[in-house]
Design an enzyme around this catalytic site. Structure first.
Site, PDB file in Angstrom:
ATOM      1  N   HIS A 143       0.806  -1.217   0.000  1.00  0.00           N
ATOM      2  CA  HIS A 143       0.000   0.000   0.000  1.00  0.00           C
ATOM      3  C   HIS A 143       0.840   1.268   0.000  1.00  0.00           C
ATOM      4  O   HIS A 143       0.430   2.305  -0.506  1.00  0.00           O
ATOM      5  CB  HIS A 143      -0.937  -0.003   1.221  1.00  0.00           C
ATOM      6  CG  HIS A 143      -1.853   1.179   1.267  1.00  0.00           C
ATOM      7  ND1 HIS A 143      -2.894   1.340   0.362  1.00  0.00           N
ATOM      8  CD2 HIS A 143      -1.895   2.267   2.086  1.00  0.00           C
ATOM      9  CE1 HIS A 143      -3.540   2.472   0.639  1.00  0.00           C
ATOM     10  NE2 HIS A 143      -2.958   3.044   1.668  1.00  0.00           N
ATOM     11  N   ASN A 183       0.188   9.801 -12.055  1.00  0.00           N
ATOM     12  CA  ASN A 183       0.021  11.006 -11.240  1.00  0.00           C
ATOM     13  C   ASN A 183       0.363  10.592  -9.824  1.00  0.00           C
ATOM     14  O   ASN A 183      -0.203   9.643  -9.305  1.00  0.00           O
ATOM     15  CB  ASN A 183      -1.424  11.506 -11.289  1.00  0.00           C
ATOM     16  CG  ASN A 183      -1.836  11.929 -12.700  1.00  0.00           C
ATOM     17  OD1 ASN A 183      -1.012  12.407 -13.473  1.00  0.00           O
ATOM     18  ND2 ASN A 183      -3.109  11.754 -13.016  1.00  0.00           N
ATOM     19  N   HIS A 194      -2.222   4.388  -2.872  1.00  0.00           N
ATOM     20  CA  HIS A 194      -1.571   3.126  -3.239  1.00  0.00           C
ATOM     21  C   HIS A 194      -0.815   3.336  -4.572  1.00  0.00           C
ATOM     22  O   HIS A 194      -1.385   3.852  -5.527  1.00  0.00           O
ATOM     23  CB  HIS A 194      -2.646   2.051  -3.394  1.00  0.00           C
ATOM     24  CG  HIS A 194      -2.096   0.673  -3.512  1.00  0.00           C
ATOM     25  ND1 HIS A 194      -2.342  -0.316  -2.573  1.00  0.00           N
ATOM     26  CD2 HIS A 194      -1.306   0.085  -4.458  1.00  0.00           C
ATOM     27  CE1 HIS A 194      -1.745  -1.436  -2.950  1.00  0.00           C
ATOM     28  NE2 HIS A 194      -1.110  -1.210  -4.082  1.00  0.00           N
ATOM     29  N   HIS A 196       0.265   3.524  -7.992  1.00  0.00           N
ATOM     30  CA  HIS A 196      -0.393   3.080  -9.230  1.00  0.00           C
ATOM     31  C   HIS A 196      -0.241   4.137 -10.316  1.00  0.00           C
ATOM     32  O   HIS A 196       0.032   5.300 -10.033  1.00  0.00           O
ATOM     33  CB  HIS A 196      -1.880   2.809  -8.990  1.00  0.00           C
ATOM     34  CG  HIS A 196      -2.702   4.063  -8.828  1.00  0.00           C
ATOM     35  ND1 HIS A 196      -2.652   4.849  -7.689  1.00  0.00           N
ATOM     36  CD2 HIS A 196      -3.581   4.679  -9.656  1.00  0.00           C
ATOM     37  CE1 HIS A 196      -3.476   5.880  -7.814  1.00  0.00           C
ATOM     38  NE2 HIS A 196      -4.046   5.815  -9.001  1.00  0.00           N
TER      39      HIS A 196
END
Lengths: 369, 369
Positions: A143, A183, A194, A196
């Site tokens: 996470h 971003n 998290h 990504h």
């Protein structure tokens, strides 16, 4: 091309409760074990977004009212990108994963386009359905952390996922451009922490890409050479904005940087997109991109909020002058201040950068990785 | 044209301690009484900013490193825009004023240009001096409030100041475009809260203006009509995005709005800039612009952060198809959320708007002014 680059990555394909696609990419020797997505998800909203043509600029705008209700900064124990072994809590129903890619539940673009968009917008004041694709790329099941924290083989797997999605989405009817990006940070408006990234499959060539292709065509007509190759040659010769140069790639701050932090990574030989790179080049790209992000995170006491983007072109007549490159930008102009895009930038497109590109390059060269 | 419109506004001209110009515009029957600026200001930094041509987009970028140290959110009792009767505390050395305009001390653009900028950027990797003009327009001597709070005659005086500065700056060598605008609110990065706007005299045609002129030329070639006139006619006929229409001006949300809040105000007859408007039209424009800002401040519990901008063109061959209009935009997409320009917008120029223009127009029509 080496034998290794010929290997086709085959992800594990899965389907979420509302029919969206989910793909798992595994590290060598690992194998994801997804479970059934048992969430009572409502059927996917079939109301697509709209594409509206702005005749004053000649650009398409996506109107996506349905996204107003998207997930907004959930508590860590409800993170939809953490693995969900029960099949009840997450977008990724699995006890663990390495890299996962799925269709965004709150997509600005979805569905397939039957007919090409009219070049000059078609009849005035008539919207077009907003077909295309929005995917989420989970870099890791952990996470916390970031792309820069991934071990290199794991980062390389993310690049492989980008490559797979580029190949797959480029082949779909109605998708004109595939854009892989990340971003990162509250300051960029990120609603999930998290680690990504995202992938957009646009139904049109984006304004920036269209502009670069116009410039490259004019450059070819005027000089008989490729615009991007000339830029790379000149930046390498000048040297003062170069951050790092390897046998295959060069990272530099562009001469006319618009942003207080801006780094471009060009391949040293001309390629259009990730699919043109061989295995060794993909390794090299991953390593340099990773290094650049690690340097950027050392610029200030806090990790840098950033936008990281891959510019990819197709090997078609219209796009042949385009050259693959990565771009990382940030609005942070000092440890405590942000650059805002106010009227000069937002209305007139006239960028004012408070940071000298040469000074940024010198600072970045001096940072440990 | 009425007798009144022929009246040339003559502001009181003053000079600040470091040689910058200061102009006072007075309400009828009032007369400012400036005092000597006695601050020990350092000489103006003669190091100009740089203009750098981005060959990948064909656009100029301003590199203005000297602005990094500009005044940042001073306490109210040190506001440089409040009147300074002692001549020791303010950019405006006077016991009071109505509207004041002065050269920005932390200017991105200053000095005059001797030679026109080369259209395709000139020699690669060579910066050009960043000449031009940056002015601050203080709407009122009151530290709090906003343009929408001004009594109408006072708002009209601000419009007169914009008009005066447009005429003056347009005539200066090296200034290609005059841009009057207001950034309002923390969320736009505003560093001084005292109600004020700004004026930039750019040494080049801004990317947005160049794009609209290209589009208008293509529209004329294809249809034999003016692009902006056709847009106004169609929006008026459609009606559903119109907020308010008077005899002389129309306020509407554009069909392909990029921003969650976006309002355009078009004159009903074709004019290029503020100088083309007669006195009655200037009154009408002021009233409608003022009304639009008042409606916008009632959209949410808190006053709206916004960027307000005047698009002006010259009556030259290159710009004849341009039409004066005002534009107000905001990044606020709900009472608690902002729109961020992330990778899709900032890197690719592909805008995604979460708010339907028709819904925004309906809401704005329903608000009191």
């Amino acid at each position: 091309m080496t034998a290794r680059s010929m290997r086709q990555t085959t992800p594990t394909r899965w389907v979420l409760a509302d029919g969206r696609e989910l793909l798992f990419f595994d590290l060598p020797g690992r194998r994801c074990a997804p479970v059934r997505d048992r969430r009572p998800l409502p059927p996917r909203d079939t109301a697509q977004s709209e594409l509206r043509f702005d005749r004053t600029t000649g650009e398409w705008v996506i109107i996506a009212a349905l996204r107003q209700d998207r997930t907004y900064k959930p508590p860590a124990d409800q993170c939809p990108l953490c693995p969900g072994p029960s099949g009840l809590t997450s977008e990724i129903p699995a006890p663990d994963y390495d890299v996962a890619v799925f269709e965004n539940r709150f997509a600005s673009l979805s569905g397939s386009g039957d007919t090409p968009l009219p070049e000059s917008g078609g009849p005035p004041l008539v919207p077009r359905p907003g077909h295309g694709r929005c995917e989420v790329v989970c870099f890791s099941s952990a996470h916390t952390g970031s792309f820069a924290d991934l071990p290199l083989p794991h980062a390389r797997l993310v690049v492989e996922a980008w490559r797979h999605r580029t190949r797959d989405l480029s082949a779909r009817p109605g998708i004109e451009q595939v854009f892989c990006f990340e971003n990162r940070g509250d300051e960029i408006g990120v609603t999930l922490t998290h680690p990504h990234g995202q992938i957009y499959g646009y139904p049109y060539l984006t304004p920036h890409t269209a502009a670069t292709l116009r410039q490259a065509a004019a450059h070819r007509a005027a000089h008989g050479t490729n615009l991007f190759a000339d830029i790379l040659e000149r930046e390498t010769a000048a040297g003062k904005r170069v951050i790092e140069r390897t046998e295959t790639f060069t990272a530099f701050v562009p001469f006319a940087a618009r942003w207080p932090v801006e780094v471009h990574i060009y391949p040293n030989r001309p390629v259009h997109n990730l699919l043109d790179l061989d295995a060794a080049e993909l390794d090299d790209f991953t390593a340099l991109y990773h290094t650049v992000l690690r340097r950027l995170d050392r610029l200030y006491p806090e990790p840098l909020p950033y936008m990281a983007a891959l510019h990819q072109y197709r090997d078609t007549d219209a796009q042949r002058e385009g050259r693959f490159h990565a771009q990382v930008i940030s609005t942070r102009r000092s440890a405590t201040k942000l650059k805002y895009l106010a009227s000069s930038e937002s209305v007139m497109g006239a960028f004012i950068n408070d940071v000298t590109p040469e000074a940024l390059a010198a600072t970045l060269r001096g940072l440990a990785t």
